[in-house]
Design a protein around this motif. Sequence first.
Motif, short mmCIF file in Angstrom:
data_model
loop_
_atom_site.label_atom_id
_atom_site.label_comp_id
_atom_site.label_asym_id
_atom_site.label_seq_id
_atom_site.Cartn_x
_atom_site.Cartn_y
_atom_site.Cartn_z
N ALA A 73 0.80 -1.23 0.00
CA ALA A 73 0.00 0.00 0.00
C ALA A 73 0.83 1.28 0.00
O ALA A 73 0.40 2.29 -0.57
CB ALA A 73 -0.96 0.00 1.19
N ALA B 156 -4.66 2.19 1.85
CA ALA B 156 -4.22 3.40 1.15
C ALA B 156 -4.43 4.64 2.02
O ALA B 156 -3.60 5.55 2.04
CB ALA B 156 -4.98 3.55 -0.17
N ARG C 247 -2.80 7.98 0.46
CA ARG C 247 -2.61 7.75 -0.96
C ARG C 247 -3.93 7.38 -1.62
O ARG C 247 -4.88 6.98 -0.95
CB ARG C 247 -1.61 6.60 -1.21
CG ARG C 247 -0.22 6.83 -0.63
CD ARG C 247 0.72 5.74 -1.10
NE ARG C 247 0.93 5.82 -2.55
CZ ARG C 247 0.73 4.81 -3.40
NH1 ARG C 247 0.31 3.63 -2.96
NH2 ARG C 247 0.95 4.97 -4.70
N ILE D 74 -4.99 4.69 -4.59
CA ILE D 74 -4.49 3.57 -5.39
C ILE D 74 -5.48 3.26 -6.52
O ILE D 74 -6.68 3.13 -6.29
CB ILE D 74 -4.28 2.32 -4.52
CG1 ILE D 74 -3.18 2.59 -3.47
CG2 ILE D 74 -3.91 1.11 -5.38
CD1 ILE D 74 -2.98 1.45 -2.49
#
Length: 228
Positions: free
Chosen positions: A81, A103, A108, A110
Motif C-alpha cells: 500500500a 491506502a 494515498r 491507489i
Amino acid sequence: MAININAYQEVLSRLKPYNAQLVAVSKTKPAEDIAAFYAAGQRIFGENYVQELVDKQAVLPADIEWHFIGHLQSNKVKYMAPFVHTIHAVDSLKLLQEINKQAAKHQRVINCLLQVHIAAEETKFGLDGQELQQLLSSWNSHQADFANIRIAGMMGMATNTTNETQVRQEFHQLHQLFGSVKTTFFNTQDYFRELSIGMSADYTIALEEGSTLVRIGSLLFGERNYNQ
C-alpha cells in the motif's frame, strides 16, 4: 540475463498507434533484468507476488510505476500500500474496501482495475456479470467511503488457447462491457479509461479490441523457470 531489448522495441512500436502502455511483467526475474529495461526507458513493471514486489521495490529506482497483476489476498494489501500504483485484479468488494483502508493509512489513492472472468477456464479468477453489477452498485452508493481508491478500469484474461477467434471474441465482449459500465457508472469521470487485456501470446489481438494496458513478460524477459 535473457532479456530481449529488440522484442521490447518491437512491442513499443506496435503499441504506439493505439496509445496503449506496456506493463513489463517481471515476476520471478531478478532486479538486474528490471534495471536493464529501466535503462532502456521502461517505467511500468508488473509483479504477481507481494513479497517479491516489496523486495524489488526496495532496491530499484523510486520512479518505477509498480502494478500488481496477480491474484491478491486481502491480508497482503498492507505490504504494498505505501507504493503500489495500480492493482489489476480486484475481484471482490471486500478487497476493494481493504485497499481503500490501507491506502488511507498512507494518505494515498491507489488505482484499481476490476477483474472480470471472460475465459472458458474455471480456474481463472474474476467477477461474473452479476457480481460486477453488485460491486459497482455498492461502490456507487457509498463513494464517500472509497476516497482512497480509484476504479480506473477493468482487466481480463482470455482463455489459454491457440484459437484466435475465441480469444478475440472474449476480448471484444469485455470491451463492450467496459463501455457499458463506463456509460452507466463513470460517464462524468475521466479516470475510468484503462482496459488491461493482452499478454505475450495475444497482445496484438487485444490492441485491436481496445486494450490500453498490455501485460507482457516472456517476450521481454524470456521463459520462466519456476523450479529455481
